[in-house]
Design a protein around this motif. Sequence first.
Motif, PDB file in Angstrom:
ATOM      1  N   ILE A  48       1.918   1.652  -3.718  1.00  0.00           N
ATOM      2  CA  ILE A  48       0.766   2.060  -4.525  1.00  0.00           C
ATOM      3  C   ILE A  48       0.413   3.520  -4.259  1.00  0.00           C
ATOM      4  O   ILE A  48       0.148   4.302  -5.180  1.00  0.00           O
ATOM      5  N   CYS A  49       0.424   3.894  -2.987  1.00  0.00           N
ATOM      6  CA  CYS A  49       0.053   5.258  -2.594  1.00  0.00           C
ATOM      7  C   CYS A  49       1.072   6.279  -3.122  1.00  0.00           C
ATOM      8  O   CYS A  49       0.693   7.322  -3.657  1.00  0.00           O
ATOM      9  N   LYS A 108      -4.210   5.768   1.183  1.00  0.00           N
ATOM     10  CA  LYS A 108      -4.582   4.380   0.946  1.00  0.00           C
ATOM     11  C   LYS A 108      -4.490   3.613   2.260  1.00  0.00           C
ATOM     12  O   LYS A 108      -3.593   3.862   3.060  1.00  0.00           O
ATOM     13  N   ILE A 155       0.832  -1.207   0.000  1.00  0.00           N
ATOM     14  CA  ILE A 155       0.000   0.000   0.000  1.00  0.00           C
ATOM     15  C   ILE A 155       0.867   1.257   0.000  1.00  0.00           C
ATOM     16  O   ILE A 155       0.480   2.276  -0.566  1.00  0.00           O
ATOM     17  N   ASP A 195      -5.409  -0.427   4.389  1.00  0.00           N
ATOM     18  CA  ASP A 195      -5.792  -1.830   4.267  1.00  0.00           C
ATOM     19  C   ASP A 195      -6.538  -2.336   5.497  1.00  0.00           C
ATOM     20  O   ASP A 195      -6.632  -3.542   5.711  1.00  0.00           O
ATOM     21  N   ALA A 203       0.697   6.697  -6.869  1.00  0.00           N
ATOM     22  CA  ALA A 203      -0.519   7.445  -7.178  1.00  0.00           C
ATOM     23  C   ALA A 203      -0.333   8.936  -6.914  1.00  0.00           C
ATOM     24  O   ALA A 203      -0.850   9.781  -7.659  1.00  0.00           O
ATOM     25  N   ASN A 241     -10.983   6.150  -6.022  1.00  0.00           N
ATOM     26  CA  ASN A 241     -10.218   7.331  -6.442  1.00  0.00           C
ATOM     27  C   ASN A 241     -11.024   8.619  -6.308  1.00  0.00           C
ATOM     28  O   ASN A 241     -10.875   9.554  -7.116  1.00  0.00           O
ATOM     29  N   THR A 278      -3.505   2.958   7.754  1.00  0.00           N
ATOM     30  CA  THR A 278      -3.699   3.981   6.725  1.00  0.00           C
ATOM     31  C   THR A 278      -2.381   4.673   6.425  1.00  0.00           C
ATOM     32  O   THR A 278      -1.657   5.068   7.340  1.00  0.00           O
ATOM     33  N   ALA A 318      -8.512   9.844  -2.444  1.00  0.00           N
ATOM     34  CA  ALA A 318      -8.709   8.647  -1.620  1.00  0.00           C
ATOM     35  C   ALA A 318      -8.779   7.427  -2.536  1.00  0.00           C
ATOM     36  O   ALA A 318      -9.799   7.182  -3.183  1.00  0.00           O
ATOM     37  N   LEU A 319      -7.704   6.673  -2.584  1.00  0.00           N
ATOM     38  CA  LEU A 319      -7.626   5.547  -3.517  1.00  0.00           C
ATOM     39  C   LEU A 319      -8.662   4.476  -3.212  1.00  0.00           C
ATOM     40  O   LEU A 319      -9.199   3.839  -4.125  1.00  0.00           O
ATOM     41  N   ASP A 320      -8.947   4.263  -1.930  1.00  0.00           N
ATOM     42  CA  ASP A 320      -9.874   3.201  -1.552  1.00  0.00           C
ATOM     43  C   ASP A 320     -11.341   3.590  -1.732  1.00  0.00           C
ATOM     44  O   ASP A 320     -12.238   2.760  -1.559  1.00  0.00           O
TER      45      ASP A 320
END
Length: 386
Positions: free
Chosen positions: A7-8, A120, A4, A122, A11, A74, A53, A69-71
Amino acid sequence: MTDIKDICKKAFEEKFNCAPEYYSYAPGRVNIIGEHTDYNGGFVLPCAIRYGTVMFAKQNGTDKIRVLALDMNNDYDEFAIAPVIEKHDTKLWSNYLRGVTYQLAAKHEGKLKGLDIVIKGDVPAGAGLSSSASLEVCFGNLLNNVFSLNESLMNIALIGQSAEAYIGMKCGIMDQAISANGVCDHAVRIDCKSYDLTKVSVPSDLVILIINSNIKHQLVGSEYNDRRESCEKAAKILGVEYLRDATMPMLLAAKDKMDDVTFRRARHVITEDERVLEASKAFEAGDLANLSKLMYQSHESMRDDFEITVKQTDALVEIVKTALGPGKEAVRQTGGGFGGCVVAVVKPEDVQSVKNAINAQYKAVSGIDATIFETKACDGATFKKL
Protein backbone atom coordinates in the motif's frame (compact mmCIF):
# COMPACT_ATOMS: atom_id res chain seq x y z
CA MET A 1 3.45 -6.34 6.99
CA THR A 2 3.41 -7.18 3.27
CA ASP A 3 0.07 -5.40 2.92
CA ILE A 4 1.28 -2.11 4.38
CA LYS A 5 4.46 -2.30 2.29
CA ASP A 6 2.46 -2.75 -0.91
CA ILE A 7 0.00 0.00 0.00
CA CYS A 8 2.79 2.40 0.95
CA LYS A 9 4.84 1.75 -2.19
CA LYS A 10 1.83 2.20 -4.45
CA ALA A 11 0.89 5.45 -2.68
CA PHE A 12 4.45 6.76 -3.16
CA GLU A 13 4.30 6.09 -6.91
CA GLU A 14 0.92 7.81 -7.18
CA LYS A 15 1.86 10.83 -5.04
CA PHE A 16 5.29 11.56 -6.51
CA ASN A 17 4.92 10.03 -9.99
CA CYS A 18 8.09 7.96 -9.71
CA ALA A 19 9.45 4.82 -8.10
CA PRO A 20 10.98 5.05 -4.59
CA GLU A 21 14.71 4.59 -4.05
CA TYR A 22 14.72 3.55 -0.40
CA TYR A 23 12.77 1.42 2.05
CA SER A 24 12.89 1.75 5.84
CA TYR A 25 11.08 -0.19 8.56
CA ALA A 26 11.02 -0.10 12.36
CA PRO A 27 8.78 -2.12 14.68
CA GLY A 28 6.71 -1.18 17.67
CA ARG A 29 7.33 -2.92 20.95
CA VAL A 30 5.68 -4.57 23.90
CA ASN A 31 7.30 -4.38 27.30
CA ILE A 32 7.21 -7.70 29.13
CA ILE A 33 8.18 -6.10 32.44
CA GLY A 34 9.91 -2.94 33.70
CA GLU A 35 7.57 0.04 33.65
CA HIS A 36 8.74 3.63 34.25
CA THR A 37 12.18 2.32 35.16
CA ASP A 38 13.91 3.50 31.97
CA TYR A 39 14.09 7.21 32.79
CA ASN A 40 15.20 6.20 36.27
CA GLY A 41 18.34 4.60 34.83
CA GLY A 42 17.00 1.11 35.51
CA PHE A 43 16.23 -2.10 33.68
CA VAL A 44 13.48 -2.99 31.19
CA LEU A 45 12.63 -6.18 29.30
CA PRO A 46 10.81 -5.40 26.04
CA CYS A 47 10.70 -7.14 22.68
CA ALA A 48 10.04 -5.79 19.21
CA ILE A 49 6.71 -6.93 17.74
CA ARG A 50 5.44 -7.78 14.27
CA TYR A 51 3.70 -4.43 13.83
CA GLY A 52 5.60 -1.33 12.80
CA THR A 53 6.14 1.63 10.48
CA VAL A 54 7.08 1.48 6.80
CA MET A 55 8.58 4.32 4.74
CA PHE A 56 9.36 4.54 1.05
CA ALA A 57 11.47 7.49 -0.04
CA LYS A 58 13.40 9.17 -2.85
CA GLN A 59 15.74 12.16 -2.92
CA ASN A 60 13.97 15.15 -4.45
CA GLY A 61 16.79 17.59 -5.24
CA THR A 62 15.52 20.26 -2.81
CA ASP A 63 16.23 21.22 0.78
CA LYS A 64 12.79 20.02 1.92
CA ILE A 65 11.35 16.94 3.54
CA ARG A 66 8.02 16.32 1.77
CA VAL A 67 5.97 13.64 3.45
CA LEU A 68 2.58 11.99 3.06
CA ALA A 69 1.16 10.15 6.11
CA LEU A 70 -1.37 7.58 4.92
CA ASP A 71 -2.61 6.76 8.42
CA MET A 72 -3.33 10.42 9.16
CA ASN A 73 -6.09 10.64 6.54
CA ASN A 74 -3.44 11.20 3.86
CA ASP A 75 -2.20 14.29 5.65
CA TYR A 76 0.76 16.00 3.98
CA ASP A 77 3.52 18.21 5.29
CA GLU A 78 6.78 19.68 4.12
CA PHE A 79 9.52 21.53 5.93
CA ALA A 80 12.99 22.82 5.14
CA ILE A 81 16.04 21.08 6.58
CA ALA A 82 17.72 23.44 9.02
CA PRO A 83 19.56 23.38 12.37
CA VAL A 84 16.42 24.89 13.93
CA ILE A 85 13.01 23.62 12.80
CA GLU A 86 9.83 24.95 14.33
CA LYS A 87 7.12 22.61 15.54
CA HIS A 88 3.92 22.46 13.53
CA ASP A 89 0.91 23.89 15.35
CA THR A 90 -1.44 21.00 14.57
CA LYS A 91 0.43 18.08 12.96
CA LEU A 92 1.76 16.09 15.91
CA TRP A 93 2.89 13.23 13.67
CA SER A 94 5.08 15.63 11.68
CA ASN A 95 6.67 17.05 14.83
CA TYR A 96 8.30 13.67 15.52
CA LEU A 97 9.95 13.91 12.09
CA ARG A 98 10.85 17.56 12.56
CA GLY A 99 12.48 16.75 15.90
CA VAL A 100 14.62 13.98 14.40
CA THR A 101 15.55 16.10 11.37
CA TYR A 102 16.72 19.16 13.24
CA GLN A 103 18.99 17.12 15.51
CA LEU A 104 20.63 15.26 12.65
CA ALA A 105 20.90 18.44 10.58
CA ALA A 106 22.62 20.25 13.44
CA LYS A 107 25.00 17.34 14.07
CA HIS A 108 25.77 16.66 10.39
CA GLU A 109 25.75 20.13 8.92
CA GLY A 110 25.20 20.17 5.18
CA LYS A 111 24.80 16.39 4.76
CA LEU A 112 21.01 16.09 4.79
CA LYS A 113 19.13 16.76 1.56
CA GLY A 114 15.49 16.79 0.57
CA LEU A 115 13.44 13.60 0.51
CA ASP A 116 9.98 12.65 -0.70
CA ILE A 117 8.48 10.13 1.72
CA VAL A 118 5.30 8.15 2.19
CA ILE A 119 4.58 6.59 5.60
CA LYS A 120 2.26 3.80 6.66
CA GLY A 121 2.13 1.79 9.88
CA ASP A 122 0.09 -0.88 11.60
CA VAL A 123 0.99 -0.19 15.24
CA PRO A 124 -2.30 0.88 16.86
CA ALA A 125 -1.91 4.54 17.87
CA GLY A 126 -2.60 5.25 21.53
CA ALA A 127 -2.26 1.59 22.50
CA GLY A 128 1.03 1.92 24.37
CA LEU A 129 2.93 -0.13 21.78
CA SER A 130 5.25 2.73 20.80
CA SER A 131 3.89 3.85 17.47
CA SER A 132 5.78 7.13 17.94
CA ALA A 133 9.11 5.41 18.66
CA SER A 134 8.58 3.19 15.63
CA LEU A 135 8.02 6.32 13.53
CA GLU A 136 11.09 8.12 14.91
CA VAL A 137 13.46 5.16 14.51
CA CYS A 138 12.17 4.32 11.03
CA PHE A 139 12.73 7.92 9.92
CA GLY A 140 16.05 8.39 11.72
CA ASN A 141 17.43 5.19 10.26
CA LEU A 142 16.24 6.27 6.81
CA LEU A 143 18.16 9.56 7.04
CA ASN A 144 21.15 7.80 8.57
CA ASN A 145 21.49 5.36 5.69
CA VAL A 146 20.49 7.58 2.76
CA PHE A 147 23.01 10.27 3.72
CA SER A 148 25.74 7.97 5.15
CA LEU A 149 25.74 9.59 8.59
CA ASN A 150 27.30 6.49 10.23
CA GLU A 151 25.25 6.76 13.40
CA SER A 152 24.80 3.58 15.44
CA LEU A 153 21.30 2.23 15.95
CA MET A 154 21.50 3.20 19.62
CA ASN A 155 22.35 6.77 18.59
CA ILE A 156 19.32 6.76 16.31
CA ALA A 157 17.28 5.62 19.31
CA LEU A 158 18.68 8.46 21.44
CA ILE A 159 17.82 10.97 18.72
CA GLY A 160 14.27 9.61 18.68
CA GLN A 161 14.09 10.01 22.45
CA SER A 162 15.20 13.63 22.10
CA ALA A 163 12.52 14.16 19.46
CA GLU A 164 9.95 13.20 22.12
CA ALA A 165 11.39 15.86 24.43
CA TYR A 166 11.16 18.35 21.54
CA ILE A 167 7.38 17.87 21.51
CA GLY A 168 7.03 17.89 25.30
CA MET A 169 7.35 14.24 26.36
CA LYS A 170 10.26 13.49 28.72
CA CYS A 171 10.32 9.76 27.99
CA GLY A 172 13.00 7.19 28.71
CA ILE A 173 15.06 5.32 26.13
CA MET A 174 13.28 1.96 26.14
CA ASP A 175 10.83 2.39 23.26
CA GLN A 176 13.31 3.71 20.73
CA ALA A 177 16.10 1.36 21.86
CA ILE A 178 14.09 -1.82 21.30
CA SER A 179 12.59 -0.56 18.03
CA ALA A 180 16.14 -0.05 16.77
CA ASN A 181 17.76 -3.10 18.35
CA GLY A 182 15.12 -5.83 18.51
CA VAL A 183 16.25 -9.45 18.09
CA CYS A 184 14.14 -12.24 16.61
CA ASP A 185 12.91 -14.75 19.23
CA HIS A 186 14.42 -12.70 22.06
CA ALA A 187 13.39 -10.08 24.52
CA VAL A 188 16.17 -7.58 25.16
CA ARG A 189 17.07 -6.47 28.68
CA ILE A 190 18.17 -2.88 28.42
CA ASP A 191 20.31 -1.24 31.08
CA CYS A 192 18.99 2.29 30.70
CA LYS A 193 21.99 3.78 32.49
CA SER A 194 24.81 2.19 30.48
CA TYR A 195 22.72 1.29 27.38
CA ASP A 196 24.02 -2.27 27.55
CA LEU A 197 21.77 -4.74 25.73
CA THR A 198 21.34 -8.35 26.86
CA LYS A 199 19.45 -10.87 24.73
CA VAL A 200 16.95 -12.96 26.70
CA SER A 201 15.64 -15.96 24.83
CA VAL A 202 11.85 -16.30 24.66
CA PRO A 203 10.99 -20.01 25.05
CA SER A 204 9.52 -21.40 21.82
CA ASP A 205 6.57 -22.89 23.72
CA LEU A 206 5.30 -19.50 24.91
CA VAL A 207 3.09 -17.03 23.04
CA ILE A 208 3.03 -13.27 23.66
CA LEU A 209 -0.52 -11.93 23.69
CA ILE A 210 -1.22 -8.20 23.47
CA ILE A 211 -4.71 -7.18 24.52
CA ASN A 212 -5.64 -3.63 23.55
CA SER A 213 -8.17 -2.16 25.98
CA ASN A 214 -9.02 0.37 23.24
CA ILE A 215 -8.79 3.06 25.88
CA LYS A 216 -6.35 5.37 24.12
CA HIS A 217 -3.72 7.08 26.18
CA GLN A 218 -2.10 10.38 25.32
CA LEU A 219 1.08 10.86 27.28
CA VAL A 220 2.14 14.28 26.00
CA GLY A 221 1.03 16.82 28.58
CA SER A 222 -0.33 14.07 30.79
CA GLU A 223 0.47 12.69 34.22
CA TYR A 224 3.49 10.88 32.77
CA ASN A 225 5.72 13.89 33.31
CA ASP A 226 4.33 14.24 36.85
CA ARG A 227 5.46 10.68 37.61
CA ARG A 228 8.93 11.47 36.36
CA GLU A 229 9.13 14.56 38.54
CA SER A 230 8.13 12.50 41.59
CA CYS A 231 10.93 10.02 40.83
CA GLU A 232 13.48 12.81 40.44
CA LYS A 233 12.31 14.27 43.75
CA ALA A 234 12.76 10.91 45.50
CA ALA A 235 16.21 10.41 43.99
CA LYS A 236 17.29 13.82 45.24
CA ILE A 237 16.08 13.05 48.76
CA LEU A 238 17.93 9.73 48.67
CA GLY A 239 21.10 11.37 47.38
CA VAL A 240 21.38 9.28 44.20
CA GLU A 241 21.52 10.24 40.54
CA TYR A 242 18.83 7.75 39.57
CA LEU A 243 16.41 5.63 41.57
CA ARG A 244 18.13 2.64 39.97
CA ASP A 245 20.99 3.36 42.40
CA ALA A 246 18.71 3.21 45.46
CA THR A 247 17.71 0.18 47.53
CA MET A 248 14.64 -0.62 49.60
CA PRO A 249 16.56 -0.24 52.88
CA MET A 250 17.66 3.25 51.74
CA LEU A 251 14.08 4.15 50.84
CA LEU A 252 12.65 2.87 54.13
CA ALA A 253 15.28 4.80 56.09
CA ALA A 254 14.25 8.02 54.30
CA LYS A 255 10.50 7.45 54.44
CA ASP A 256 9.89 10.24 56.96
CA LYS A 257 11.63 12.71 54.63
CA MET A 258 9.13 12.36 51.79
CA ASP A 259 5.38 12.48 51.34
CA ASP A 260 3.42 9.28 50.83
CA VAL A 261 2.99 9.73 47.07
CA THR A 262 6.72 10.27 46.48
CA PHE A 263 7.52 7.25 48.67
CA ARG A 264 5.17 4.98 46.74
CA ARG A 265 6.43 6.17 43.36
CA ALA A 266 9.99 5.36 44.42
CA ARG A 267 8.96 2.00 45.89
CA HIS A 268 7.48 0.99 42.55
CA VAL A 269 10.66 1.81 40.63
CA ILE A 270 13.05 0.15 43.07
CA THR A 271 11.03 -3.07 43.30
CA GLU A 272 10.33 -3.08 39.55
CA ASP A 273 14.05 -3.08 38.76
CA GLU A 274 14.44 -6.16 40.95
CA ARG A 275 11.53 -7.83 39.15
CA VAL A 276 13.08 -7.23 35.73
CA LEU A 277 16.29 -8.99 36.71
CA GLU A 278 14.38 -11.92 38.17
CA ALA A 279 12.04 -12.12 35.20
CA SER A 280 15.02 -12.32 32.82
CA LYS A 281 16.19 -15.43 34.65
CA ALA A 282 12.68 -16.91 34.62
CA PHE A 283 12.35 -16.38 30.87
CA GLU A 284 15.69 -18.02 30.13
CA ALA A 285 14.75 -20.98 32.33
CA GLY A 286 11.26 -21.30 30.89
CA ASP A 287 9.95 -20.83 34.44
CA LEU A 288 6.40 -19.66 33.73
CA ALA A 289 5.34 -19.92 37.37
CA ASN A 290 7.95 -17.44 38.58
CA LEU A 291 7.41 -15.17 35.57
CA SER A 292 3.70 -15.17 36.40
CA LYS A 293 4.33 -14.11 39.97
CA LEU A 294 6.66 -11.30 38.91
CA MET A 295 4.41 -9.94 36.15
CA TYR A 296 1.34 -9.83 38.38
CA GLN A 297 3.36 -8.18 41.17
CA SER A 298 4.42 -5.60 38.60
CA HIS A 299 0.79 -4.90 37.75
CA GLU A 300 -0.16 -4.53 41.42
CA SER A 301 2.71 -2.09 41.89
CA MET A 302 1.66 -0.04 38.86
CA ARG A 303 -1.91 -0.01 40.14
CA ASP A 304 -1.28 0.76 43.81
CA ASP A 305 2.07 2.57 44.03
CA PHE A 306 2.53 4.25 40.66
CA GLU A 307 -1.19 4.66 39.97
CA ILE A 308 -1.03 4.41 36.18
CA THR A 309 -3.64 1.73 35.50
CA VAL A 310 -7.31 2.36 34.71
CA LYS A 311 -10.35 0.28 35.53
CA GLN A 312 -10.47 -1.22 32.04
CA THR A 313 -6.89 -2.49 32.08
CA ASP A 314 -7.30 -3.69 35.67
CA ALA A 315 -10.38 -5.62 34.54
CA LEU A 316 -8.52 -7.17 31.60
CA VAL A 317 -5.70 -8.32 33.86
CA GLU A 318 -8.14 -9.99 36.25
CA ILE A 319 -10.06 -11.64 33.40
CA VAL A 320 -6.86 -13.09 31.93
CA LYS A 321 -5.51 -14.07 35.37
CA THR A 322 -8.67 -16.03 36.15
CA ALA A 323 -8.76 -17.67 32.72
CA LEU A 324 -5.16 -18.87 33.01
CA GLY A 325 -5.30 -20.11 36.59
CA PRO A 326 -2.65 -20.39 39.32
CA GLY A 327 0.97 -20.56 38.23
CA LYS A 328 0.20 -19.39 34.68
CA GLU A 329 -1.08 -15.84 35.26
CA ALA A 330 1.79 -14.02 33.52
CA VAL A 331 -0.17 -10.85 32.80
CA ARG A 332 0.15 -7.12 33.47
CA GLN A 333 -0.64 -3.73 32.02
CA THR A 334 2.13 -2.66 29.67
CA GLY A 335 3.26 0.74 28.42
CA GLY A 336 3.25 4.17 29.96
CA GLY A 337 -0.20 3.75 31.48
CA PHE A 338 -3.54 5.54 31.64
CA GLY A 339 -5.01 3.15 29.08
CA GLY A 340 -3.45 1.13 26.30
CA CYS A 341 -2.62 -2.57 26.42
CA VAL A 342 -2.21 -5.58 28.65
CA VAL A 343 0.48 -8.16 27.88
CA ALA A 344 0.29 -11.85 28.71
CA VAL A 345 2.80 -14.66 28.22
CA VAL A 346 0.91 -17.91 27.75
CA LYS A 347 1.13 -21.50 26.59
CA PRO A 348 -0.26 -22.00 23.06
CA GLU A 349 -3.00 -24.26 24.40
CA ASP A 350 -4.27 -21.46 26.66
CA VAL A 351 -4.59 -18.79 23.95
CA GLN A 352 -8.16 -19.60 22.98
CA SER A 353 -9.45 -19.76 26.55
CA VAL A 354 -7.99 -16.30 27.21
CA LYS A 355 -9.61 -14.93 24.05
CA ASN A 356 -12.95 -16.51 24.98
CA ALA A 357 -12.87 -15.01 28.47
CA ILE A 358 -12.05 -11.52 27.19
CA ASN A 359 -14.71 -11.64 24.51
CA ALA A 360 -17.29 -12.82 27.04
CA GLN A 361 -16.51 -10.46 29.91
CA TYR A 362 -14.65 -7.27 28.94
CA LYS A 363 -17.45 -5.39 27.20
CA ALA A 364 -19.64 -5.61 30.32
CA VAL A 365 -16.94 -3.70 32.23
CA SER A 366 -15.89 -1.20 29.58
CA GLY A 367 -18.73 -0.84 27.11
CA ILE A 368 -16.32 -1.60 24.26
CA ASP A 369 -14.54 -4.63 22.85
CA ALA A 370 -10.87 -5.39 23.32
CA THR A 371 -8.58 -6.19 20.38
CA ILE A 372 -6.26 -9.16 20.77
CA PHE A 373 -2.96 -9.61 18.93
CA GLU A 374 -0.56 -12.51 18.94
CA THR A 375 3.09 -11.77 18.31
CA LYS A 376 6.54 -13.22 18.57
CA ALA A 377 9.72 -11.32 19.38
CA CYS A 378 10.99 -9.72 16.15
CA ASP A 379 14.04 -8.00 14.71
CA GLY A 380 14.49 -4.24 14.97
CA ALA A 381 14.99 -1.52 12.37
CA THR A 382 15.90 -2.38 8.76
CA PHE A 383 16.83 -0.34 5.70
CA LYS A 384 17.14 -1.26 2.05
CA LYS A 385 18.23 0.59 -1.06
CA LEU A 386 15.84 -0.42 -3.83
